[in-house]
Motif scaffolding. Structure first.
Motif, mmCIF file in Angstrom:
data_model
loop_
_atom_site.group_PDB
_atom_site.id
_atom_site.type_symbol
_atom_site.label_atom_id
_atom_site.label_comp_id
_atom_site.label_asym_id
_atom_site.label_seq_id
_atom_site.Cartn_x
_atom_site.Cartn_y
_atom_site.Cartn_z
ATOM 1 N N LEU A 169 0.852 -1.194 0.000
ATOM 2 C CA LEU A 169 0.000 0.000 0.000
ATOM 3 C C LEU A 169 0.882 1.236 0.000
ATOM 4 N N ALA A 170 0.647 2.139 -0.966
ATOM 5 C CA ALA A 170 1.464 3.355 -1.064
ATOM 6 C C ALA A 170 0.563 4.576 -1.016
ATOM 7 N N SER A 171 1.165 5.714 -0.662
ATOM 8 C CA SER A 171 0.457 6.992 -0.848
ATOM 9 C C SER A 171 1.014 7.614 -2.125
ATOM 10 N N ASN A 172 0.217 8.472 -2.746
ATOM 11 C CA ASN A 172 0.715 9.190 -3.928
ATOM 12 C C ASN A 172 1.979 9.960 -3.605
ATOM 13 N N GLN A 173 1.965 10.569 -2.394
ATOM 14 C CA GLN A 173 3.123 11.365 -1.969
ATOM 15 C C GLN A 173 4.380 10.498 -1.859
ATOM 16 N N GLY A 174 4.206 9.278 -1.322
ATOM 17 C CA GLY A 174 5.342 8.359 -1.188
ATOM 18 C C GLY A 174 5.903 7.969 -2.544
ATOM 19 N N VAL A 175 5.009 7.714 -3.489
ATOM 20 C CA VAL A 175 5.465 7.323 -4.836
ATOM 21 C C VAL A 175 6.247 8.481 -5.457
ATOM 22 N N GLU A 176 5.718 9.695 -5.322
ATOM 23 C CA GLU A 176 6.409 10.866 -5.895
ATOM 24 C C GLU A 176 7.771 11.058 -5.224
ATOM 25 N N TYR A 177 7.830 10.845 -3.905
ATOM 26 C CA TYR A 177 9.098 11.017 -3.193
ATOM 27 C C TYR A 177 10.141 10.013 -3.692
ATOM 28 N N VAL A 178 9.714 8.761 -3.858
ATOM 29 C CA VAL A 178 10.653 7.743 -4.352
ATOM 30 C C VAL A 178 11.160 8.134 -5.741
ATOM 31 N N LYS A 179 10.242 8.571 -6.611
ATOM 32 C CA LYS A 179 10.639 8.931 -7.978
ATOM 33 C C LYS A 179 11.654 10.074 -7.960
ATOM 34 N N LYS A 180 11.443 11.012 -7.034
ATOM 35 C CA LYS A 180 12.312 12.189 -6.964
ATOM 36 C C LYS A 180 13.647 11.866 -6.282
ATOM 37 N N SER A 181 13.650 10.944 -5.350
ATOM 38 C CA SER A 181 14.797 10.834 -4.436
ATOM 39 C C SER A 181 15.675 9.605 -4.646
ATOM 40 N N MET A 182 15.235 8.621 -5.426
ATOM 41 C CA MET A 182 16.129 7.469 -5.635
ATOM 42 C C MET A 182 17.377 7.948 -6.364
ATOM 43 N N PRO A 183 18.556 7.501 -5.894
ATOM 44 C CA PRO A 183 19.782 8.050 -6.461
ATOM 45 C C PRO A 183 20.141 7.512 -7.851
ATOM 46 N N ASP A 184 19.425 6.532 -8.357
ATOM 47 C CA ASP A 184 19.702 6.055 -9.717
ATOM 48 C C ASP A 184 18.412 5.551 -10.355
#
Ligand code: URA
Length: 220
Positions: A169-184
């Protein structure tokens, strides 16, 4: 930075939606054995879907009547899980990838007086990761901060060739954060369902509540 492939399994009608509905249902949640087992079953489903993206090789297998040309995994993945809520899904992933190596990360929310919190990682146990496929799982992707921080900690053990990030289960905010913050960019995101809201205390709404408490009982 990262532009992952995202697979939202709940978008297709299948058993995962039945199990997620039971995880969310406050009447079913009173049965913690069922809660853990549903998480485990969802781990199996994610493992099956991820297995379709892995590399396979041919192997001749001797039966009692002849030789069968079969397919087997070329390389076992490493399954990494964030303690403690991730344990039942870890078991499901490991039941499917039964020869996988395992990693564990202890990450927790350290609350500040202003009601906000920082994520602290205190313990990482992992095999070497260079050249391997990593499956990093946490059932709840709320802010996304624990997932990204855990991934960065694991990079200290070597760079995987590809990472599958898995959340029920994810939040939209969590998905956006992962997309923005994963280093590769070498990663794929696997999700069961995505909800719109996060509370001020970073719980997913409607969500399901505290997954760790529901699986293992409340903590001090
Ligand atoms: N962790 C949980 O267990 N539940 C949430 O809603 C968010 C994070």
């Amino acid at each position: 930075m990262g532009k992952p492939k995202i697979h939202l399994l709940g978008n297709t009608s299948s058993l995962i939606n039945q199990y997620v509905s039971e995880l969310r249902d406050e009447n079913v949640q009173t049965d913690s054995l069922r809660f853990r087992f549903n998480m485990e079953r969802i781990g199996w489903i994610f493992a099956y879907e991820i297995s379709r993206k892995l590399i396979w090789e041919k192997k001749d297998v001797v039966t009692s009547l002849g030789v069968a040309s079969c397919e087997v995994l070329k390389q076992q993945p490493v399954i990494a899980t964030i303690l403690r809520a991730g344990l039942p899904m870890h078991q499901g992933l490991l039941n499917a990838f039964d020869k996988a190596e395992n990693a564990f990360i202890s990450a927790y929310r350290k609350h500040r007086k202003d009601g906000r919190f920082d994520i602290k990682v205190e313990y990482v146990s992992s095999p070497p990761l260079s050249g391997k496929t990593l499956i990093l799982s946490d059932p709840m992707l709320a802010t996304g901060a624990s997932m990204v921080l855990s991934y960065k900690e694991l990079l200290g053990k070597g760079k995987p060739v590809h990472t599958h990030i898995v959340s029920i289960l994810a939040s939209n905010q969590g998905v956006e954060y992962v997309k923005k913050s994963m280093p590769d960019e070498d990663y794929t995101l696997w999700l069961g369902a995505v909800d719109d809201e996060l509370t001020a205390r970073a719980y997913i709404v409607p969500g399901l509540g505290d997954a760790g408490d529901l699986a293992f009982g409340s903590k001090l």
